[in-house]
Design a protein around this motif. Structure first.
Motif, short mmCIF file in Angstrom:
data_model
loop_
_atom_site.label_atom_id
_atom_site.label_comp_id
_atom_site.label_asym_id
_atom_site.label_seq_id
_atom_site.Cartn_x
_atom_site.Cartn_y
_atom_site.Cartn_z
N ALA A 97 0.85 -1.19 0.00
CA ALA A 97 0.00 0.00 0.00
C ALA A 97 0.88 1.23 0.00
CB ALA A 97 -0.92 0.01 1.21
N GLU A 98 0.38 2.34 -0.53
CA GLU A 98 1.14 3.59 -0.52
C GLU A 98 1.26 4.13 0.90
OE1 GLU A 98 -0.43 6.43 -3.22
OE2 GLU A 98 -0.17 5.16 -4.99
N ASN A 99 0.26 3.90 1.70
CA ASN A 99 0.25 4.38 3.08
C ASN A 99 0.14 3.19 4.03
OD1 ASN A 99 -0.30 5.50 5.61
ND2 ASN A 99 -1.45 7.21 4.73
N PRO A 100 1.09 3.01 4.97
CA PRO A 100 1.04 1.87 5.89
C PRO A 100 -0.26 1.79 6.68
CG PRO A 100 3.16 2.99 6.04
CD PRO A 100 2.27 3.85 5.18
N LEU A 101 -0.92 2.92 6.88
CA LEU A 101 -2.17 2.91 7.64
C LEU A 101 -3.24 2.06 6.97
CD1 LEU A 101 -2.37 6.68 8.69
CD2 LEU A 101 -1.71 4.72 10.12
N GLU A 102 -3.12 1.87 5.66
CA GLU A 102 -4.08 1.04 4.94
C GLU A 102 -3.93 -0.43 5.31
OE1 GLU A 102 -4.04 1.72 0.71
OE2 GLU A 102 -3.47 3.81 0.96
N LEU A 103 -2.78 -0.81 5.89
CA LEU A 103 -2.52 -2.20 6.25
C LEU A 103 -2.66 -2.45 7.75
CD1 LEU A 103 0.63 -2.76 4.00
CD2 LEU A 103 -1.78 -3.12 3.42
N MET A 104 -3.03 -1.42 8.49
CA MET A 104 -3.23 -1.54 9.94
C MET A 104 -4.53 -2.27 10.22
SD MET A 104 -3.37 1.57 12.73
CE MET A 104 -4.92 2.25 12.09
N ARG A 105 -4.52 -3.11 11.23
CA ARG A 105 -5.74 -3.84 11.58
C ARG A 105 -6.81 -2.86 12.05
NH1 ARG A 105 -5.51 -9.80 13.79
NH2 ARG A 105 -7.58 -10.43 13.03
N PRO A 106 -8.04 -3.03 11.60
CA PRO A 106 -9.12 -2.11 11.99
C PRO A 106 -9.28 -2.02 13.50
CG PRO A 106 -9.83 -3.51 10.18
CD PRO A 106 -8.51 -4.04 10.64
N GLU B 209 10.35 -0.19 15.56
CA GLU B 209 10.18 1.23 15.85
C GLU B 209 9.63 1.98 14.64
OE1 GLU B 209 13.65 1.93 19.20
OE2 GLU B 209 14.13 2.20 17.08
N LEU B 210 10.12 1.64 13.45
CA LEU B 210 9.64 2.30 12.24
C LEU B 210 8.15 2.02 12.02
CD1 LEU B 210 10.22 3.86 9.56
CD2 LEU B 210 10.56 1.61 8.51
N LYS B 211 7.79 0.75 12.09
CA LYS B 211 6.40 0.37 11.79
C LYS B 211 5.43 0.92 12.83
CE LYS B 211 5.94 -1.26 8.73
NZ LYS B 211 5.75 -0.54 7.46
N MET B 212 5.78 0.80 14.09
CA MET B 212 4.89 1.33 15.13
C MET B 212 4.81 2.86 15.07
SD MET B 212 3.47 -1.21 16.68
CE MET B 212 3.33 -1.73 14.96
N GLY B 213 5.90 3.48 14.65
CA GLY B 213 5.88 4.93 14.47
C GLY B 213 4.99 5.34 13.32
N GLN B 214 5.06 4.60 12.22
CA GLN B 214 4.24 4.90 11.05
C GLN B 214 2.75 4.73 11.35
OE1 GLN B 214 5.94 2.22 8.15
NE2 GLN B 214 7.21 3.83 7.24
N LEU B 215 2.44 3.79 12.20
CA LEU B 215 1.03 3.54 12.55
C LEU B 215 0.53 4.48 13.64
CD1 LEU B 215 0.84 -0.38 12.51
CD2 LEU B 215 0.44 1.24 10.63
N GLY B 216 1.42 5.29 14.19
CA GLY B 216 1.02 6.23 15.23
C GLY B 216 0.86 5.62 16.60
N VAL B 217 1.38 4.40 16.78
CA VAL B 217 1.23 3.70 18.06
C VAL B 217 2.13 4.30 19.14
CG1 VAL B 217 1.64 1.48 19.21
CG2 VAL B 217 0.47 1.54 17.00
N LEU B 218 3.28 4.81 18.75
CA LEU B 218 4.24 5.31 19.73
C LEU B 218 3.97 6.75 20.16
CD1 LEU B 218 7.56 3.81 18.29
CD2 LEU B 218 5.98 2.82 19.95
N SER B 219 3.07 7.42 19.48
CA SER B 219 2.83 8.83 19.79
C SER B 219 1.37 9.14 20.13
CB SER B 219 3.25 9.70 18.60
OG SER B 219 2.55 9.31 17.42
N ASN B 220 0.57 8.12 20.26
CA ASN B 220 -0.84 8.34 20.53
C ASN B 220 -1.03 8.87 21.95
OD1 ASN B 220 -3.74 7.67 21.27
ND2 ASN B 220 -3.71 7.01 19.13
N PRO B 221 -1.77 9.96 22.15
CA PRO B 221 -1.93 10.56 23.48
C PRO B 221 -2.86 9.78 24.40
CG PRO B 221 -3.25 11.75 21.89
CD PRO B 221 -2.45 10.76 21.09
N ASP B 222 -3.61 8.83 23.86
CA ASP B 222 -4.61 8.14 24.66
C ASP B 222 -4.09 6.87 25.34
OD1 ASP B 222 -6.54 10.03 23.99
OD2 ASP B 222 -7.01 8.99 22.11
N TYR B 223 -2.90 6.44 24.99
CA TYR B 223 -2.31 5.25 25.63
C TYR B 223 -0.80 5.32 25.47
CZ TYR B 223 -2.16 3.60 20.78
OH TYR B 223 -1.94 3.50 19.43
N LYS B 224 -0.09 4.53 26.25
CA LYS B 224 1.37 4.49 26.18
C LYS B 224 1.85 3.05 26.06
CE LYS B 224 1.99 8.68 28.98
NZ LYS B 224 2.43 9.51 27.85
N ILE B 225 2.92 2.85 25.30
CA ILE B 225 3.53 1.54 25.15
C ILE B 225 4.65 1.41 26.19
CG2 ILE B 225 4.76 -0.03 23.60
CD1 ILE B 225 1.82 0.56 22.85
#
Length: 351
Positions: free
Chosen positions: A185-194, A221-237
């Motif tokens: 996919a052009e954008n990794p978010l398209e491959l993120m699980r719903p 780190e790259l993949k989780m960063g692209q999916l916004g998992v490492l910077s989401n304000p609503d939860y922390k890893i």
């Protein structure tokens, strides 16, 4: 008299044979436990690698990766008189004529700065999900316990955020669990699980979250960063864990890698244990050292076709929140998670 002598001679031969077998077994055992110090040459430099005879070629490659950052799948190992045996990751080092006096040569390249998703690696088929229902008691094998102890000493988990007292622990795989790593996919978010972010936000109220991947830390780190998992304000890893934390285990079904939760429990015993930990992975083999803590999640493949219909994380959110009130998660049979209800949780609390 001749009969007596003949009997004595026969008894002597049996004792000698028994002694020989015992010596052979003892020699084999000591060979397996013996620490080997190997010298590996790569790019004009020499690296010292310490392994044990009961380690596999896969473990040797992991140790080399720690020193050189060349991923195991990129390594080609050359050593005198072993032919192509070093290309088989399941071979035990005790089965090879390795000597400290001889040097091993490694051919391989470090991953490019721009990381390409590891789609060129072979598809992993989980033999334990292909009709083999026998009980696998891998966790109790002493050789596997020894490997876990060594890994605990070798691998240190770096916290991204503090562990929280009183919270349970959720350990998540990435490939096919949170992300379809084989589709394009052009954008990794398209491959993120719903519903990934909704899921993590909801369970964060009751669980600390660690992500454990069979790939390199750079890719994690790259993949989780692209999916916004490492910077989401609503939860922390709480932490990211990579392929170097896995161990190679021996079983009646062969030699393979897995993710031992004992590594986490040993490093954070005041926070986590078998009673408050659950792991999601699409491969059952990854939690064979802790079968009571693993939940086999339905693989998320063919993201473009299944993105609108996949509801797995929505359902698992309800399950995790329902069991969060239980004192001991290890008593549950996570294979039946879809049939577990709030009433079931209430009954267990009063048992």
């Amino acid at each position: 008299m001749p009969e007596t002598e003949g009997a004595a001679e026969l008894f002597g031969k049996k004792m000698a044979s028994s002694s020989s077998v015992s010596a052979s077994a003892s020699s084999s055992s000591s060979l397996s436990e013996e620490e080997l110090t190997l010298t590996v040459k790569w790019c004009g430099k020499e690296y010292t690698v310490r392994v044990c005879g009961d380690d596999s070629v896969a473990e040797l490659k992991r140790r080399i990766c720690e020193l050189t950052t060349v991923l195991p799948k990129r390594q080609k190992l050359l050593y005198p008189k072993v032919g192509n045996k070093l290309s088989d990751d399941s071979v035990l080092l005790s089965q090879l004529p390795l000597k400290s006096s001889l040097k091993m040569t490694m051919i391989g390249t470090v991953e490019d700065e721009i990381i390409v998703d590891p789609v060129d690696s072979p598809e992993i088929m989980d033999d334990f999900e292909l009709g083999q229902d026998e009980t696998i008691d891998i966790k109790d094998k002493e050789v596997n316990k020894q490997k876990l102890r060594r890994r605990i000493n070798q691998y240190k988990i770096e916290l991204r955020n503090p562990c929280r007292k009183g919270k349970k622990l959720l350990v998540l795989d990435i490939d096919y669990t949170l992300f379809d790593h084989r589709s394009t996919a052009e954008n990794p978010l398209e491959l993120m699980r719903p519903y990934l972010h909704e899921f993590l936000t909801a369970v964060y109220a009751e669980y600390d979250i660690m992500i454990w991947s069979a790939t390199s830390m750079k890719w994690v780190e790259l993949k989780m960063g692209q999916l916004g998992v490492l910077s989401n304000p609503d939860y922390k890893i709480t932490a990211l864990i990579d392929h170097l934390a896995r161990i190679t285990v021996q079983s009646d079904f062969g030699v393979f890698d897995c993710k031992p939760l004992g590594l986490i429990w040993a490093q954070f015993p005041e926070f986590y244990s078998s009673k408050n930990t659950i792991m999601f992975d699409d491969l059952q083999r990854n939690f064979v050292m802790n079968p009571q803590n693993g939940l086999t999640i339905k693989p998320f493949r063919k993201a473009h076709a299944n993105r609108d219909s996949d509801q797995e994380l929505v359902k698992l959110t309800q399950y995790l929140l329902t069991i969060a009130e239980l004192d001991d998660l290890s008593i549950l049979d996570h294979k039946n998670w879809k049939f577990f209800s709030e009433d079931s949780a209430k009954r267990r609390r009063h048992e």
